[in-house]
Write a protein that holds these residues in place. Structure first.
Motif, PDB file in Angstrom:
ATOM      1  N   PRO A 196      -9.798  14.022 -37.772  1.00  0.00           N
ATOM      2  CA  PRO A 196     -10.590  12.867 -37.141  1.00  0.00           C
ATOM      3  C   PRO A 196     -11.017  11.966 -38.186  1.00  0.00           C
ATOM      4  O   PRO A 196     -11.749  10.883 -37.973  1.00  0.00           O
ATOM      5  N   HIS A 197     -10.778  12.220 -39.363  1.00  0.00           N
ATOM      6  CA  HIS A 197     -11.396  11.550 -40.474  1.00  0.00           C
ATOM      7  C   HIS A 197     -10.534  11.668 -41.666  1.00  0.00           C
ATOM      8  O   HIS A 197     -10.769  12.658 -42.355  1.00  0.00           O
ATOM      9  N   CYS A 198      -9.823  10.486 -42.028  1.00  0.00           N
ATOM     10  CA  CYS A 198      -8.850  10.722 -43.097  1.00  0.00           C
ATOM     11  C   CYS A 198      -8.531   9.391 -43.497  1.00  0.00           C
ATOM     12  O   CYS A 198      -8.412   8.381 -42.663  1.00  0.00           O
ATOM     13  N   LEU A 238     -15.233   2.917 -34.096  1.00  0.00           N
ATOM     14  CA  LEU A 238     -15.214   2.075 -35.676  1.00  0.00           C
ATOM     15  C   LEU A 238     -16.189   3.009 -36.376  1.00  0.00           C
ATOM     16  O   LEU A 238     -16.925   3.876 -36.038  1.00  0.00           O
ATOM     17  N   LYS A 239     -16.172   2.825 -37.750  1.00  0.00           N
ATOM     18  CA  LYS A 239     -16.995   3.198 -38.554  1.00  0.00           C
ATOM     19  C   LYS A 239     -17.739   2.046 -39.712  1.00  0.00           C
ATOM     20  O   LYS A 239     -17.089   0.969 -39.712  1.00  0.00           O
ATOM     21  N   VAL A 240     -18.870   2.137 -39.836  1.00  0.00           N
ATOM     22  CA  VAL A 240     -19.870   1.324 -40.777  1.00  0.00           C
ATOM     23  C   VAL A 240     -20.242   2.087 -41.795  1.00  0.00           C
ATOM     24  O   VAL A 240     -20.614   3.496 -41.504  1.00  0.00           O
ATOM     25  N   PHE A 241     -20.564   1.429 -42.769  1.00  0.00           N
ATOM     26  CA  PHE A 241     -21.166   2.065 -43.974  1.00  0.00           C
ATOM     27  C   PHE A 241     -22.464   1.759 -44.273  1.00  0.00           C
ATOM     28  O   PHE A 241     -22.787   0.680 -44.314  1.00  0.00           O
ATOM     29  N   MET A 242     -23.445   2.641 -44.520  1.00  0.00           N
ATOM     30  CA  MET A 242     -24.643   2.277 -44.849  1.00  0.00           C
ATOM     31  C   MET A 242     -24.901   1.953 -46.305  1.00  0.00           C
ATOM     32  O   MET A 242     -25.948   1.717 -46.734  1.00  0.00           O
ATOM     33  N   VAL A 283     -20.728   6.730 -38.627  1.00  0.00           N
ATOM     34  CA  VAL A 283     -21.558   6.102 -39.549  1.00  0.00           C
ATOM     35  C   VAL A 283     -21.502   6.997 -40.907  1.00  0.00           C
ATOM     36  O   VAL A 283     -21.388   8.168 -40.917  1.00  0.00           O
ATOM     37  N   HIS A 284     -21.277   6.334 -42.128  1.00  0.00           N
ATOM     38  CA  HIS A 284     -21.417   6.871 -43.279  1.00  0.00           C
ATOM     39  C   HIS A 284     -22.902   6.828 -43.645  1.00  0.00           C
ATOM     40  O   HIS A 284     -23.347   5.476 -44.006  1.00  0.00           O
ATOM     41  N   ALA A 285     -23.462   7.876 -43.850  1.00  0.00           N
ATOM     42  CA  ALA A 285     -24.983   7.500 -43.760  1.00  0.00           C
ATOM     43  C   ALA A 285     -25.683   8.411 -45.085  1.00  0.00           C
ATOM     44  O   ALA A 285     -25.820   9.412 -45.175  1.00  0.00           O
ATOM     45  N   PHE A 320     -20.995  10.871 -39.908  1.00  0.00           N
ATOM     46  CA  PHE A 320     -19.800  11.504 -40.558  1.00  0.00           C
ATOM     47  C   PHE A 320     -20.195  12.273 -41.713  1.00  0.00           C
ATOM     48  O   PHE A 320     -21.327  12.255 -42.323  1.00  0.00           O
ATOM     49  N   HIS A 321     -19.281  13.026 -42.478  1.00  0.00           N
ATOM     50  CA  HIS A 321     -19.601  13.944 -43.473  1.00  0.00           C
ATOM     51  C   HIS A 321     -20.967  14.499 -43.770  1.00  0.00           C
ATOM     52  O   HIS A 321     -21.354  14.207 -44.977  1.00  0.00           O
ATOM     53  N   ILE A 322     -21.488  15.197 -43.024  1.00  0.00           N
ATOM     54  CA  ILE A 322     -23.069  15.631 -43.439  1.00  0.00           C
ATOM     55  C   ILE A 322     -22.783  16.706 -44.641  1.00  0.00           C
ATOM     56  O   ILE A 322     -21.856  17.630 -44.642  1.00  0.00           O
TER      57      ILE A 322
HETATM   58 ZN    ZN Z   1     -17.758   7.677 -45.541  1.00  0.00          ZN
END
Ligand code: ZN
Ligand code: URP
Ligand code: ZN
Length: 486
Positions: free
Chosen positions: A59-61, A152-156, A184-186, A240-242
């Protein structure tokens, strides 16, 4: 009596809930029946002694994606999805990545065209939004969600990608209005920018300083902030990606408070640490990704998070760049950590590595492996025909020799990265065949699918990740003279 197209006979079938011996009958690309003693198929395949799992859902590539720096990543849809199939992943969710000033609809159309040409696995897209202009959220987003782009994805963080707090709230409100998952990229941008500047000013630019430049506390801070926003607007969010213990704790606390958060980690955060970046010279660049690889205690915490059922899925975050001037060394032969593209390949080896780490080494059950790598991502992102072995599902099936031991070679690989971060590891569990919608697409070490034979999977009809119905008090119309602020 009409015959099935194909029957896989006598395998050990693993789903996210049980493991049992059964025949699987395939008809018109779908699983037609599952049980013992099924009638014969036109083709009979003896899979006794083999393990059968659902095709993986990654689910994330990042595939054929243009970075904000202007650098194209190493894979095309053809090469990345060929690698995905070789590694048992039959469905991928890469990104349609907007950069500032671009039309989101045009970006999505562009990625669609590329995927239509090259994809061999089935696919959907997460839309990356870097520029949430009011007209984009009001005019472009609703139609795109209706067309099946329901996430959708957002970047912090990241200089040219990040969305600040106020527009981030706008994105969350728009997603809530249209039934879209927000990923979210947190990480805290200010902390990364501050650390990066200080490190560079002092000449600490070796690859290993990339890790230092992403403070651990910055992940926890951003997760707390996005959790606060998610609760405020009652909009489900996927973190995402903790990568850190502190990030996982912040995530777990918010979940315990009832915030509708979902959580992902990636293969690399479970198997690798920051020690990889300590190699001499520029070698460590291969392991530069964001968030960075962390410490042993983080790896242990993430495994605990999986054991406790806190984390929902494990993705690859496949983001391939070659170790040459087209990729990691685009800014010269000896770049500083801040000049090196972030990301590493992982789409091909996600399932074999996780099967070994979870199942062969006994850390988790086989059902957990299936849930985390296939069933849960399919459910979370509304792919109803994927991620399970049951009548009516797409016949995406991975056939394993669960006992075969092998060493991961540096190459050749199916993707275009030119290296793997996992070379030299010994793993147990080998993929022998892969079926995608009933078609044998991997066999005898070869990938037989045609470029462009992957299908787009529109995600319509709402998401499983619905709001809870509990808005922040300030947003309650009853408090605002009946007016909705959403
Ligand atoms: Zn990311
Ligand atoms: O380093 C990585 N993972 N690059 C891809 C972009 C992202 O944030 O997922
Ligand atoms: Zn990513």
């Amino acid at each position: 009596m009409s015959q099935f197209d194909r029957v896989l006979r006598g395998g050990t079938v693993a789903t996210a809930t049980s493991v049992f011996t059964a025949d699987i009958a395939i008809q018109d690309g779908r699983i037609a029946a599952l049980g013992t003693g099924l009638p014969p198929g036109r083709e009979e395949v003896d899979v006794r002694g083999r393990l059968l799992t659902p095709g993986g859902v990654d689910p994330h590539c990042h595939i054929e994606q243009l970075a904000a720096t202007g650098l194209m990543n190493a894979d095309t849809f053809e090469s990345a999805t060929r690698a995905a199939l070789a590694g048992g992943t039959t469905t991928v969710i890469p990104f349609a990545a907007q950069h500032r000033g671009m039309s989101l609809a045009e970006v999505v159309a562009d990625y669609h065209a590329r995927a239509r040409r090259g994809a061999m696995a089935d696919y959907a897209f997460h839309m990356i939004i870097t520029d949430p202009r009011p007209e984009l959220l009001a005019e472009e987003l609703p139609g795109l969600v209706r067309a099946g782009h329901a996430s959708l994805k957002v970047f912090m963080t990241y200089e040219r990608l990040r969305v600040e707090d106020e527009p981030l709230l706008e994105v969350l409100a728009a997603a809530r209005a249209h039934g879209c998952m927000v990923c979210v990229h947190a990480e805290n941008h200010g902390m990364i920018a501050w650390m990066k500047r200080r490190l560079v000013e002092r000449g600490h630019t070796a690859p290993r300083f990339h890790v230092t430049s992403h403070p651990r506390a910055g992940e926890a801070e951003a997760i707390r902030r996005i959790a606060t926003f998610a609760a405020f607007l009652d909009q489900p969010v996927m973190v995402f990606h903790i990568s850190t213990r502190e990030g996982l704790e912040a995530f777990a606390r918010a979940r315990a408070e009832g915030v509708k958060l979902f959580g992902e980690t990636c293969t690399q955060y479970l198997l690798l640490t920051a020690r990889e970046l300590e190699r001499p010279g520029v070698e460590g660049a291969r392991w530069i990704c964001s968030p960075p690889l962390r410490e042993d205690e983080d790896v242990a915490a993430l495994w605990r998070g999986l054991e406790l059922g806190l984390l929902d899925c494990v993705s690859s975050d496949h983001a391939p760049y070659r170790m040459d001037e087209s990729g990691k060394l685009a800014r010269g032969p000896n770049p500083g950590f801040h000049e090196i593209a972030n990301g590493m390949p992982g789409i091909e080896l996600r399932l074999p590595l996780l099967f070994d780490a979870m199942v062969a080494r006994g850390r988790l059950e086989l059902v957990d492996f299936v849930r985390l790598t296939a069933t849960a991502p399919a459910r979370l992102y509304n792919l109803p025909a994927k991620g399970d072995l049951a009548p009516g599902m797409d016949a995406d099936i991975v056939v394993w020799d669960p006992e075969a031991e092998w060493e991961i070679p540096e190459g050749p690989r199916w993707d275009n990265a030119g290296y793997t971060p996992y070379a030299g590891r010994r793993v147990r569990g080998r993929i022998l065949q892969v079926y995608r919608r009933g078609e044998l697409v991997v066999a005898d070490g070869k990938v037989r699918a045609q470029p462009g034979s992957g299908r787009f999977l529109p995600r319509t009809g709402g998401l499983p990740a619905r709001p809870t119905g509990r808005l922040a008090p300030e947003l309650d119309p009853a408090r605002n003279g009946g007016a909705s602020l959403l």
